[in-house]
Design an enzyme around this catalytic site. Structure first.
Site, PDB file in Angstrom:
ATOM      1  N   THR A 207       0.838  -1.205   0.000  1.00 55.27           N
ATOM      2  CA  THR A 207       0.000   0.000   0.000  1.00 55.27           C
ATOM      3  C   THR A 207       0.866   1.246   0.000  1.00 55.27           C
ATOM      4  O   THR A 207       1.814   1.346   0.775  1.00 55.27           O
ATOM      5  CB  THR A 207      -0.905   0.049   1.265  1.00 55.27           C
ATOM      6  OG1 THR A 207      -0.079  -0.150   2.409  1.00 55.27           O
ATOM      7  CG2 THR A 207      -2.008  -0.982   1.205  1.00 55.27           C
ATOM      8  N   GLU A 257      -3.934   4.869   3.141  1.00 54.41           N
ATOM      9  CA  GLU A 257      -3.054   4.088   2.260  1.00 54.41           C
ATOM     10  C   GLU A 257      -3.859   3.425   1.146  1.00 54.41           C
ATOM     11  O   GLU A 257      -5.027   3.097   1.325  1.00 54.41           O
ATOM     12  CB  GLU A 257      -2.280   3.051   3.066  1.00 54.41           C
ATOM     13  CG  GLU A 257      -3.104   2.265   4.070  1.00 54.41           C
ATOM     14  CD  GLU A 257      -2.233   1.329   4.921  1.00 54.41           C
ATOM     15  OE1 GLU A 257      -1.645   0.411   4.339  1.00 54.41           O
ATOM     16  OE2 GLU A 257      -2.160   1.518   6.137  1.00 54.41           O
TER      17      GLU A 257
END
Ligand SMILES: Cc1cc2nc3c(=O)[nH]c(=O)nc-3n(C[C@H](O)[C@H](O)[C@H](O)COP(=O)(O)O)c2cc1C
Ligand SMILES: Nc1ncnc2c1ncn2[C@@H]1O[C@H](COP(=O)(O)OP(=O)(O)O)[C@@H](O)[C@H]1O
Length: 312
Positions: A207, A257
């Protein structure tokens, strides 16, 4: 679009202006209607269109209650206002000194002397000047005195006006799809991609983490379907976005994220790039799983949900 941050930056043009005034937080559909109308009116008469806004938000400065969290940063606001066709944005620093000017002093200094305004376009509930003494009537009266016309524009809206405070509430509650409807575009949060805990790659879901100084109001904790765009690359990538403290790993810092679909660690590197996230819809809330395996099972489901929402 030109950007002015103070009276000294306003060029002495020989062209008169059509001016509008507002906080324009979010630059929602109602704001867009007004701004587009101002741009069209100015273009029609060979005048320049100027929008004036304040930074920080007056409510924050007057310190009434909780500080207001903005939907858009001033930089984002400028981007969205530029899209409406406005020629110049005047971002006036708002402090108690500025706020202490009388309505007349403000109009004379800014609209008349600096901007040579010929038409002022505002909502009929406009308030300005010391103690909010200025109203639409004040403006009409000052227009007669200084030689400009005052026009009012109704902001359009379904079931009432579009409202920055309603959009703020929707975003904070995670209702990003509703917010998008009012904004006329997806809500955006943007910043630099920074390092996280280097765990995503082991989970099979790397991420890209946003820096803590990200711009744009951060939606409620949860998992969202959205689009990620990176600097130097115009292409929007489908993404599963997670907002929260990563409770499964007992994290304490709130993170934003994004896992970009169909990209593998090692083949895709966006560290240090500017990332813009657009929120399409909310998939679920954050869950404290008993371990990595449970989280990974759920993440596979999330990716399937994201594909369905984004039709990818
Ligand atoms: C689609 C998706 C869903 C997520 N859901 C949760 C969740 O419900 N609970 C949780 O603790 N963390 C969740 N996370 C966050 C992960 O814990 C985090 O991405 C992982 O720890 C990697 O962190 P890192 O980027 O700092 O290495 C999710 C992440 C993604 C991409
Ligand atoms: N599919 C992807 N989505 C997001 N980032 C990716 C992806 N594939 C590779 N990356 C890269 O990997 C980094 C994230 O890896 P991760 O293990 O989660 O580390 P960190 O904890 O530093 O975020 C991103 O910042 C990006 O540069």
């Amino acid at each position: 679009m030109e950007l002015y941050h103070g009276l000294n930056e306003v060029g002495a043009g020989d062209v008169g202006t059509v001016v509008t005034l507002g906080n324009f937080d979010g630059v929602h559909r109602g704001h867009q209607t007004v701004l587009q109308a101002v741009a069209a009116l100015a273009a029609d008469r060979s005048l320049r269109s100027v929008a004036m806004t304040f930074d920080p938000h007056p409510r924050t400065v007057h310190g009434t209650g909780e500080p207001t969290l903005m939907i858009t940063s001033t930089e984002q606001k400028a981007d969205f206002i530029a899209d409406t066709g406005i020629d110049a944005l005047f971002v006036q620093h708002y402090d108690l000194d500025f706020a202490s000017q009388s309505a007349e002093e403000f109009v004379r200094t800014y609209f008349v002397e600096a901007l040579a305004c010929e038409i002022v376009v505002v909502g009929d509930d406009v308030r300005f000047g010391k103690d909010n003494e200025g109203t639409i009537e004040t403006l009409r009266h000052l227009g007669e005195k200084f030689g400009f016309r005052t026009e009012t524009i109704e902001e359009v809206g379904r079931g009432g006006r579009y409202s920055s405070s309603r959009i703020r509430e929707q975003i904070v509650a995670g209702d990003v799809a509703e917010a998008a409807d009012q904004l006329g575009r997806y809500h955006r949060v943007e910043g630099t991609v920074v390092h996280g805990d280097a765990r995503g790659r082991d989970l099979g879901f790397p991420t890209a983490n946003l820096s803590e100084d990200a711009e744009g109001l951060i939606p409620a904790d949860g998992v969202y379907a959205g689009w990620a765009t990176f600097s130097d690359d115009a292409q929007p990538y489908p993404a599963a976005i997670s907002i929260g403290t990563n409770p499964t790993f007992e994290g304490s810092v709130r993170r934003v994220e994004a896992h970009v679909l169909d990209k593998e660690f090692g083949d895709f590197d966006v560290y240090g790039r500017h990332m813009t996230l657009e929120f399409v819809s909310r998939i679920r809330g954050q869950v404290t799983f008993t371990g990595m395996d449970e989280l990974v099972v759920k993440m596979h489901e999330d990716i399937a949900d994201v594909r369905e929402v984004l039709h990818t």
